[in-house]
Write a protein that holds these residues in place. Structure first.
Motif, short mmCIF file in Angstrom:
data_model
loop_
_atom_site.label_atom_id
_atom_site.label_comp_id
_atom_site.label_asym_id
_atom_site.label_seq_id
_atom_site.Cartn_x
_atom_site.Cartn_y
_atom_site.Cartn_z
N VAL A 1 44.09 -9.86 19.91
CA VAL A 1 45.27 -9.42 19.94
C VAL A 1 46.49 -10.10 20.71
O VAL A 1 47.25 -10.64 20.20
N THR A 2 45.87 -10.97 21.58
CA THR A 2 46.82 -12.08 22.23
C THR A 2 47.32 -12.98 21.22
O THR A 2 48.43 -13.37 20.89
N ILE A 3 46.29 -13.70 20.48
CA ILE A 3 46.41 -14.61 19.31
C ILE A 3 47.14 -14.14 18.26
O ILE A 3 48.22 -14.80 17.76
N ILE A 4 47.11 -12.59 18.06
CA ILE A 4 48.02 -12.35 16.92
C ILE A 4 49.39 -11.98 17.20
O ILE A 4 50.27 -12.33 16.66
N MET A 5 49.52 -11.53 18.57
CA MET A 5 51.09 -11.52 19.11
C MET A 5 51.65 -12.89 18.98
O MET A 5 52.78 -13.00 18.98
N MET A 6 51.03 -13.86 19.47
CA MET A 6 51.67 -15.19 19.27
C MET A 6 51.73 -15.92 18.07
O MET A 6 52.92 -16.61 17.78
N ILE A 7 51.09 -15.43 16.96
CA ILE A 7 51.31 -15.83 15.54
C ILE A 7 52.51 -15.02 15.25
O ILE A 7 53.41 -15.55 14.54
N ILE A 8 52.62 -13.67 15.31
CA ILE A 8 53.62 -13.22 15.06
C ILE A 8 55.11 -13.30 15.55
O ILE A 8 56.04 -13.49 14.87
N GLY A 9 55.00 -13.33 16.88
CA GLY A 9 56.23 -13.94 17.62
C GLY A 9 57.07 -12.95 17.51
O GLY A 9 56.97 -11.72 17.50
N THR A 10 58.41 -13.22 16.82
CA THR A 10 59.74 -12.59 16.78
C THR A 10 59.63 -12.48 15.23
O THR A 10 60.84 -11.86 14.58
N ASN A 11 58.83 -12.90 14.27
CA ASN A 11 59.14 -12.74 12.95
C ASN A 11 58.67 -11.61 12.33
O ASN A 11 57.29 -11.23 12.37
N ILE A 12 59.57 -10.74 11.74
CA ILE A 12 59.38 -9.53 11.19
C ILE A 12 58.44 -9.63 9.92
O ILE A 12 57.70 -8.63 9.65
N ALA A 13 59.04 -10.65 9.10
CA ALA A 13 58.18 -10.61 7.73
C ALA A 13 56.63 -10.78 8.13
O ALA A 13 55.84 -10.57 7.50
N ARG A 14 56.57 -11.73 9.09
CA ARG A 14 54.94 -12.14 9.49
C ARG A 14 54.45 -10.84 9.94
O ARG A 14 53.08 -11.00 9.56
N VAL B 1 46.01 -21.91 25.03
CA VAL B 1 44.69 -21.98 25.90
C VAL B 1 44.88 -21.11 27.08
O VAL B 1 44.38 -20.07 27.63
N ALA B 2 46.25 -21.17 27.75
CA ALA B 2 46.55 -20.45 29.04
C ALA B 2 46.60 -19.07 28.68
O ALA B 2 46.19 -18.18 29.59
N ALA B 3 47.28 -18.61 27.69
CA ALA B 3 47.50 -16.93 27.42
C ALA B 3 46.18 -16.47 27.00
O ALA B 3 46.08 -15.53 27.50
N LEU B 4 45.30 -17.38 26.10
CA LEU B 4 43.99 -16.75 25.95
C LEU B 4 43.05 -16.75 27.04
O LEU B 4 42.30 -15.57 27.23
N ALA B 5 43.10 -17.66 27.98
CA ALA B 5 42.46 -17.52 29.34
C ALA B 5 42.84 -16.42 30.16
O ALA B 5 41.96 -15.67 30.80
N PHE B 6 44.32 -16.33 30.29
CA PHE B 6 44.73 -15.29 31.22
C PHE B 6 44.26 -13.83 30.47
O PHE B 6 43.83 -12.94 31.56
#
Length: 243
Positions: free
Chosen positions: A77-90, A36-41
């Protein structure tokens, strides 16, 4: 034996899940507060971006939908980047999923493309936890955009306007306005000729430059005397108008 095979199959599935981005696939774990903090920011910075866009926009192509799109894009894009993280396959999986989407909306103003990229940059920074970078980027770019608008950086001073005039089709448009053009204009160029009202009238579109101290009202009146009080229109700021 069957139990051993089942256990090994389950172990293989768990390993495969980890390799494809499961619980140990390199993606950070976020709690609800962090999400929520990342999305609000991201939303707050996108709202600042939208405000500056509205204040500095020129022309007639302002679109509320585009402003909403910038805000939604930054948050998404914020939530997409959080979903991906550092996972290359994802990341590759997500790219493949998004590649099936076709965007056919044409952006008329190249400046709008820059705002789209700015919204994406804000979303990427917030989604990867670089909040300081997102703040610095926003506080740097927004004053830059305002200064470019305020001081009209790159603008060229010009007296060019568009002239749209109607003329009866039985009148020779090549020579009809020769005298007023010579009296009031320093330069003119015929851009288009179009028939209207079933061919009864011609609609002429000119690019014209007025002489210094020429009176537009007198120029329009001279044209109306020639075209029989038909339409005469001067369009200023033509670089922002589609004709």
């Amino acid at each position: 034996m069957a139990a051993i095979l089942d256990w090994r199959s389950a172990q293989d599935l768990a390993t495969l899940w980890q390799e494809l981005g499961g619980s140990a696939g390199g993606t950070a774990r976020y709690d609800v507060i962090e999400i929520v903090a990342a999305l609000a920011f991201s939303l707050a910075l996108a709202l600042l971006l939208a405000y500056v866009y509205r204040k500095t926009h020129r022309g007639l192509s302002y679109s509320v939908s585009f402003v909403h799109t910038m805000i939604i894009m930054a948050v998404t894009v914020t939530i997409i980047m959080m979903i991906i993280g550092t996972n290359i396959a994802r990341a590759f999986t997500l790219v493949g999923a998004l590649s099936i989407i076709r965007f056919r909306t044409a952006i008329k103003d190249p400046r709008d493309v820059a705002f789209v990229f700015m919204a994406m940059a804000i979303g990427m920074a917030c989604g990867t936890g670089f909040f300081g970078m997102a703040i610095v980027f926003t506080l740097f770019c927004l004053p830059m955009v305002y200064l470019l608008f305020r001081f009209e950086v790159g603008a060229m001073a010009t007296s060019e306007v568009m002239l749209k005039v109607h003329l009866p089709e039985n009148v020779d448009h090549h020579s009809a306005f020769r005298e007023p053009f010579y009296e009031f204009l320093s330069d003119h160029s015929l851009l288009s000729v179009e028939t209207i009202r079933g061919g009864a009238l011609l609609e002429l579109l000119y690019s014209v430059h007025f002489k210094r101290d020429s009176e537009e009202a007198r120029f329009i009146e001279a044209l109306r005397v020639i075209n029989g009080n038909q339409k005469v229109a001067l369009i200023t700021g033509q670089q922002n108008v589609n004709v």
